[in-house]
Enzyme design. Structure first.
Site, mmCIF file in Angstrom:
data_model
loop_
_atom_site.group_PDB
_atom_site.id
_atom_site.type_symbol
_atom_site.label_atom_id
_atom_site.label_comp_id
_atom_site.label_asym_id
_atom_site.label_seq_id
_atom_site.Cartn_x
_atom_site.Cartn_y
_atom_site.Cartn_z
ATOM 1 N N TYR A 1 -2.673 -0.581 10.622
ATOM 2 C CA TYR A 1 -2.664 -0.886 9.189
ATOM 3 C C TYR A 1 -1.368 -0.411 8.534
ATOM 4 O O TYR A 1 -0.705 -1.166 7.806
ATOM 5 C CB TYR A 1 -3.862 -0.218 8.525
ATOM 6 C CG TYR A 1 -3.979 -0.490 7.033
ATOM 7 C CD1 TYR A 1 -4.528 -1.675 6.575
ATOM 8 C CD2 TYR A 1 -3.546 0.445 6.111
ATOM 9 C CE1 TYR A 1 -4.639 -1.924 5.214
ATOM 10 C CE2 TYR A 1 -3.653 0.218 4.749
ATOM 11 C CZ TYR A 1 -4.195 -0.981 4.297
ATOM 12 O OH TYR A 1 -4.300 -1.229 2.956
ATOM 13 N N SER B 1 0.845 -1.199 0.000
ATOM 14 C CA SER B 1 0.000 0.000 0.000
ATOM 15 C C SER B 1 0.874 1.240 0.000
ATOM 16 O O SER B 1 2.028 1.203 0.457
ATOM 17 C CB SER B 1 -0.893 0.010 1.250
ATOM 18 O OG SER B 1 -1.545 1.248 1.403
#
Length: 678
Positions: free
Chosen positions: A568, A555
């Site tokens: 995250y 990501s």
């Protein structure tokens, strides 16, 4: 409007081809003769419709038929140069089509056109081939059928065989068909119904003859230690061996694998006579063109350990390659095509079963089905006589036939990911599903892995049948669950070449609200999960010895520090560094490890739909339905990132153009300056 004869031909073909007792997949051909008005003269012209080259009777449609003028086809008899030049007659078929001619005519077209009967079937039933390959097949054919079915000595398929059968049918008006030595059967009839009935009479009569006359154990007694292992142990052993066997079978070119543990196979490899019979090879041309002249047979009992079997497999594989090269040298002529590869297409392991290989899953599966046919043929022949296939020189003539080579040359160019087996985690939705679909579209076999088995199965079914994709359950945070999922991949396709670590979830909370369980769950699924998946994938790839790709869907958050995102973002940074660490470690094994850093992918995302979208929208003060647009506005390109864009990046990394790239992260974020790689 379809000619009634063609309508009847297609119905007959589909019925015969639907029953494996009648013929094997893509084996045999059928035909019908009738008249139609010539569109130029308006006068009737006699035509023959015959199944074209490479088609399958069970699924035959009108587009799969070659359509030829019967007068021109039969006129070729007058210019036939003789058996030494009979291959030239295939090119002559190009001057016989009616209109556009339909499908490419097969080598058996002469048989169908030259036999006077209006309807002809040529089939490869196990029972018929059993008689055709028995040492005293001619006498057995007479005993089984009287003069109702005639024996035709072995002759390679072609124009001369068509002449032979035509002459025999003319000289034996009482006959309904013939047994073709070493090959199969041909039947004929005045109507389509009569032809089909005659084909079935030959097949069923032969079946009953073999059953009534045959001895009980034609393959001999079960050898000590060679009986089938219990199912769970057998499949675990097969999964452990599959990557090794696939790697060996891919020495010359990559192959996809298929595993079979049917009772037919397990019984054959348990019996005393299986080494002798396997060494004789298959006989029907349709069989050995797919199975090669003989299989590789492991000469160890089922009680041998995996390690012992692996060691012996490698020794036997080296011997097999040397023997195949010697076979080629014994029979090759100056104009023979180059050797196509010396690896086995069939590998038999006592107690475990059979591994078969091909350029794709369907080819590998069909090769296994053909060897099951061959076992049935050997059983029938040994039950009433002894198995005596056509000799090695004849097999070579067909395997390296110029016409077969021409057929291979005509085949379409393989897709970029053909022969590759992909394993995608979290593939039932969102990015994972898009990746799985793209890889399959580019030719890969795909294992759709997801925590929810039913969703994985459903997603795989959307992609294609089990030759293209399967669904498996995979809790990536559980090491044994991961290993079990990879075992399923090995049993389905032989191993794994391309792994995409995509499974994930997101918990959006400020630091002070993030609990230990939040942290642990986030890291168990993505950091630990990626580690477990990569570890199992690397083990299999190293055993295969043919390299591979591991791709992490990381990501932009592995680089970009956003608010309320500690668990995250930290686990994505963990994944990103795993890419670099594993690229360094696995490079010597030709395993490339790369990553992709997407921006938030909202549409189609299971993560965003599961609450992450609402949380992130609240953080940024926008409506949840506007989140994708919000993400797009803050990028340099002002474009939303969709699952398909990430899938395209996976293909770019693995499709063959970046073969010297490893340890790379590709941003797929429409340009987030804060996430630029430095």
């Amino acid at each position: 409007m379809t000619n009634p004869a063609v309508h009847d031909l297609l119905g007959r073909s589909n019925r015969l081809g639907a029953d494996p007792r009648n013929t094997n997949y893509a084996g045999g051909n059928t035909s019908a003769k009738a008249s139609e008005p010539d569109p130029v003269t308006g006068r009737p012209v006699d035509l023959v419709w015959v199944k074209g080259s490479g088609g399958d009777l069970g699924t035959l449609t009108e587009s799969g038929l070659a359509v030829l003028r019967l007068d021109r086809l039969r006129a070729l008899v007058d210019v036939y140069p003789g058996v030494e030049r009979e291959d030239e007659m295939v090119a002559a078929f190009d001057f016989c089509p009616h209109g556009k001619g339909g499908a490419a005519p097969s080598i058996d077209t002469a048989m169908h056109g030259l036999v006077e009967a209006p309807h002809v079937d040529h089939l490869h039933p196990d029972s018929g081939i059993a008689l055709a390959t028995a040492a005293d097949g001619e006498a057995l054919t007479r005993e089984c059928f009287g003069d109702r079915v005639v024996w035709v000595p072995w002759r390679r398929p072609g124009f001369q065989l068509g002449l032979d059968i035509s002459a025999i049918a003319e000289k034996n008006p009482q006959a309904i068909g013939c047994i073709l030595g070493g090959h199969g059967i041909t039947a004929w009839g005045r109507t389509s119904e009569e032809c089909e009935a005659n084909s079935l009479e030959i097949i069923r009569t032969a079946e009953k003859f073999l059953q009534d006359k045959g001895k009980a154990e034609p393959f001999g007694p079960v050898l000590d230690g060679y009986a089938a292992l219990p199912e769970a142990e057998r499949r675990a052993r097969a999964a452990a061996l599959a990557p090794v066997v696939r790697g060996l079978a891919s020495t010359d070119r990559p192959q996809v694998g298929h595993y079979t543990d049917s009772d037919v196979v397990l019984d054959f490899v348990a019996r005393a006579e299986h080494p002798r019979l396997a060494a004789l090879g298959t006989s029907c041309p349709d069989h050995f063109l797919r199975t090669k002249v003989r299989p590789l047979v492991v000469d160890l009992p089922a009680t041998a350990t995996v390690e012992e079997t692996v060691t012996r497999l490698k020794e036997l594989h080296a011997e097999y390659r040397a023997e195949y090269a010697a076979y080629y040298e014994r029979h090759a002529t100056p104009d023979s095509p180059a050797m196509r590869g010396a690896d086995p297409a069939i590998v038999l392991v006592p107690g475990v079963g059979m591994f078969s290989f091909g350029k794709d899953k369907q080819t590998a599966r069909v090769a296994g089905e053909f060897y099951v046919n061959a076992i049935n043929v050997m059983r029938g022949a040994e039950a009433v006589s002894s198995y005596a296939p056509i000799d090695e020189a004849e097999k070579f003539r067909i395997e390296y036939w110029a016409l077969e080579e021409a057929k291979l040359v005509r085949m379409p160019k393989p897709k970029p990911l053909a022969t590759r087996v992909a394993f995608v985690t979290g593939a039932a939705s969102g990015i994972g599903k898009a990746v799985a679909r793209r890889l399959a579209a580019e030719g890969a076999c795909v294992v759709v892995a997801d925590l929810d088995l039913q969703k994985a199965v459903d997603a795989a079914a959307e992609i294609g049948n089990s030759d293209t994709a399967i669904g498996v359950a995979a809790d990536v945070s559980d090491g044994e669950a991961v290993a079990a999922a990879f075992r399923e991949a090995a049993l389905a396709f032989g191993g794994v070449d391309l792994v995409v670590n995509n499974a994930g979830l997101s918990i959006s909370k400020p630091l002070l609200e993030t609990t230990e369980s939040d942290w642990d769950l986030q890291h168990d699924v993505m950091a630990k999960g990626s580690f477990l998946v990569s570890r199992e994938a690397a083990r299999i790839m190293i055993e295969q010895g043919i390299g591979g790709d591991i791709v992490y869907i990381s990501s932009k958050n592995s680089l970009f520090a956003g608010p309320n995102n500690i668990a995250y973002g930290a686990t994505k940074a963990d994944q990103a560094h795993q890419v670099r660490l594993l690229a360094a470690e696995l490079g010597p094994h030709q395993i490339r490890v790369n990553g992709i850093n997407p921006d938030g992918v909202v549409r189609g995302s299971g993560i965003f739909a599961g609450g992450w979208g609402a949380s992130r929208a609240a953080v940024y003060g926008v409506k949840e339905e506007e989140l994708g647009e919000f993400y797009a506005r803050r990028t340099l390109l002002k474009r939303e990132v969709l699952p398909e864009h990430v899938a395209a990046a996976v293909f770019a990394l693995t499709g063959g153009d970046l073969t010297r790239t490893t340890g790379l992260h590709i941003p797929v974020d429409s340009g987030v300056a804060a996430a630029f790689l430095r």
